[in-house]
Design an enzyme around this catalytic site. Structure first.
Site, PDB file in Angstrom:
ATOM      1  CG  HIS A 102      -0.373  -0.037   2.534  1.00  0.00           C
ATOM      2  ND1 HIS A 102       0.037   1.097   3.204  1.00  0.00           N
ATOM      3  CD2 HIS A 102      -0.122  -1.070   3.376  1.00  0.00           C
ATOM      4  CE1 HIS A 102       0.506   0.762   4.394  1.00  0.00           C
ATOM      5  NE2 HIS A 102       0.434  -0.553   4.525  1.00  0.00           N
ATOM      6  CG  ASP A 104      -2.178   4.343   3.098  1.00  0.00           C
ATOM      7  OD1 ASP A 104      -1.909   3.252   2.555  1.00  0.00           O
ATOM      8  OD2 ASP A 104      -2.990   4.437   4.038  1.00  0.00           O
ATOM      9  CG  ASP A 141       3.146  -0.307   7.984  1.00  0.00           C
ATOM     10  OD1 ASP A 141       2.711  -0.811   6.933  1.00  0.00           O
ATOM     11  OD2 ASP A 141       2.436  -0.136   8.993  1.00  0.00           O
ATOM     12  CD  GLU A 171      -2.898  -1.258   5.526  1.00  0.00           C
ATOM     13  OE1 GLU A 171      -2.905  -2.345   6.132  1.00  0.00           O
ATOM     14  OE2 GLU A 171      -2.389  -0.220   6.001  1.00  0.00           O
ATOM     15  CD  GLU A 172      -0.926   1.935   7.704  1.00  0.00           C
ATOM     16  OE1 GLU A 172      -1.691   1.501   8.587  1.00  0.00           O
ATOM     17  OE2 GLU A 172       0.218   1.486   7.529  1.00  0.00           O
ATOM     18  CG  ASP A 195       1.710  -4.189   4.910  1.00  0.00           C
ATOM     19  OD1 ASP A 195       2.579  -3.504   5.491  1.00  0.00           O
ATOM     20  OD2 ASP A 195       0.494  -3.942   4.986  1.00  0.00           O
ATOM     21  CG  HIS A 482       0.888   2.142  12.772  1.00  0.00           C
ATOM     22  ND1 HIS A 482      -0.321   1.503  12.871  1.00  0.00           N
ATOM     23  CD2 HIS A 482       1.341   1.866  11.523  1.00  0.00           C
ATOM     24  CE1 HIS A 482      -0.601   0.855  11.762  1.00  0.00           C
ATOM     25  NE2 HIS A 482       0.415   1.066  10.917  1.00  0.00           N
TER      26      HIS A 482
END
Length: 511
Positions: A102, A104, A141, A171-172, A195, A482
């Site tokens: 992904h 983002d 990520d 995705e996030e 991922d 994150h």
């Protein structure tokens, strides 16, 4: 003062010729790290901003990049980018493979860090063999996974069958790209999702989930006379991924601050003015702040209670999140929440579940069902909170989501379920998994591991649209996704690239 280093050496290998040292850290040109075929693309991803729902600039750049190389591109109705590369000579009859990641990234920065994720590039450093963004998220990520897919597209020396690189959006922030992916668009029969964050482990299943968004109006009244106004804040928590790190028992700033407010209510006439905590649905809340009022005569009592509560939290979170800090600062306001609304809002947030609900009975040591109270906002007459529910069982997701709905419904909140997505059911007999295990053992003379992850991979959603697709997820070692300080182990990126090339070359012929 910067000290020039002619070479940066890791186990005898030059991994960045132009590295230099600054304040004890190795500052690098990312594109010169090894394997350069991968890192040069990660450099691009660091340069072009890509917050969730704002990936168009990057997607359009990559689309143009691929077309300049004569590759076929497709942008589907959801905005996902697919790039197709024909098989290399002699591999035309091999199974078609989809490489998936992904575009983002989660955008988090430490308090006091000036970084605009919509304009500023990410500037990591090299520290003890890890590429690190100290005060922001790095975007490894899933930037590393995307970079590997781009490297396959760019490299003419890798033998492979027909390849599609699927780069999804959003995705996030809700799996929007995968949810909107069109059925029948992908041509490959096997998919490699790049991922996951533990080198040497192959993933064959993941949790599904749903966002529970709760809202409520409230009334305000005049600030009582002779009341002090202060900002109470919770800082210093580690944060982390709300799925992969939920079992670690780290603090949640939203839950901690609500707990403190409830305790202060028992000792003084505390009045809530505003509350702001957490910044992302899928990140453990690291910071939260509430502006409150209380009788001026109780100021010393409030300060003492804050100190005692900080000591208590550091004791409770010892070895996990002992850096938690409570701060009290002067503030100003003219309105406070009506007391009935304040009581209902704080009671509901206090009772809201957070953390592990149930461990899996099928996969030992894996969280089955959890919830994250990720974002809370109380301001301008409106309350908003986001709770992200995850479970390996779709029934578990909806069971806990309905419990959350019932709780907040009793407190007068409106509740909306958003972005629900299915889990990825494990298939231990997967031919692709067996191929990965065989190639790994051949390449590295070691056994690999197999895991099911309590985080939302896009495999479950894509598998629901392509039920015959055989899938495996893998990746290099990433820590702190994150959260600021996110880092990726450089050596593991090289190993992951070596494995990916070997697996593509070993793909079986179509039947």
């Amino acid at each position: 003062m910067q000290q020039s280093l002619p070479r940066f050496i890791d186990d005898g290998e030059v991994i960045c010729p132009s590295a230099r040292q600054d304040k004890g850290y190795i500052v690098v040109n990312i594109a010169e790290l090894q394997p350069q075929a991968v890192w040069e693309h990660f450099q691009t991803l660091c340069e072009i901003p890509r917050p969730s729902k704002h990936e168009q600039q990057l997607r359009d750049y990559l689309k143009g990049w691929a077309e300049l190389r004569g590759l076929q591109t497709v942008v589907d109705a959801a905005g996902n980018l697919i790039v197709r590369k024909p098989a290399t000579p002699g591999y035309e009859n091999r199974v078609g493979v989809v490489l998936q990641g992904h575009l983002d990234m989660v955008c988090q920065a430490n308090a006091g860090t000036e970084h605009d994720f919509f304009k500023d590039p990410v500037r990591p450093i090299l520290q003890d063999g890890w590429l690190v963004a100290e005060n922001t998220t790095l975007g490894a990520d899933n930037g590393i996974g995307v970079a590997m897919g781009l490297a396959v597209l760019a490299n003419e020396d890798i033998p492979h069958g027909p390849v599609e690189v699927l780069m999804t959006l959003d995705e996030e922030a809700g799996m929007g790209g995968a949810l909107g992916l069109e059925a029948g668009l992908l041509q490959g029969s096997m998919m490699i999702n790049i991922d996951t964050e533990e080198w040497g482990e192959f993933y064959m299943g993941c949790a599904g989930g749903v966002d529970v968004n709760v809202t409520r109006d409230y009334q305000t009244t005049e600030l009582p006379a002779a009341y002090a106004v202060s900002a109470l804040s919770v800082r210093g928590l580690k944060g982390g991924h709300s799925g992969a790190d939920i079992h670690l028992g780290r603090g949640n700033a939203n839950k901690i601050l609500v707990r403190l407010l409830r305790e202060l209510q028992a000792e003084t006439d505390l009045r809530l003015i505003s509350f702001s905590g957490g910044t992302a649905r899928n990140a453990l809340a690291r910071e939260a702040q509430a502006v409150v009022a209380y009788p001026q005569q109780d100021a010393a009592k409030v300060a003492a209670r804050l100190d005692a509560f900080q000591a208590l939290l550091r004791f409770e979170l010892a070895g996990v999140d002992e850096g938690v800090t409570m701060e009290l600062a002067a503030a100003s306001a003219s309105q406070v929440l009506a007391i009935e609304d304040q009581q209902a809002i704080l009671a509901a947030l206090h009772a809201a579940p957070h953390g592990v609900k149930r461990m899996s009975q099928r996969v030992s040591g894996v969280v089955e069902t959890s919830n994250n109270l990720g974002v809370v906002r109380v301001e301008g007459g409106k309350v908003f909170a986001n709770l992200m529910v995850r479970s390996l069982l779709d029934s578990g997701t909806w069971m806990l989501a309905r419990e959350v709905e019932s709780l907040f419904g009793l407190a007068g909140f409106a509740v909306e379920m958003e972005g629900g997505y299915p889990g990825w059911a494990p298939n231990p007999q997967s031919p692709l998994l067996a191929l990965f295990q065989q190639v790994y053992e051949r390449e590295f003379a070691a056994k690999s591991g197999v895991q099911v992850i309590h985080a939302g991979l896009e495999c479950g959603i894509i598998g629901s649209k392509y039920p015959d697709m055989d899938m495996v997820s893998f990746g290099p070692t990433i820590r702190g996704a994150h959260a600021p300080g996110e880092r990726v182990e450089v050596e593991s990126v090289g190993k992951a690239w070596q494995l990916l090339k070997a697996v593509l070359a070993a793909m079986p012929e179509r039947r």
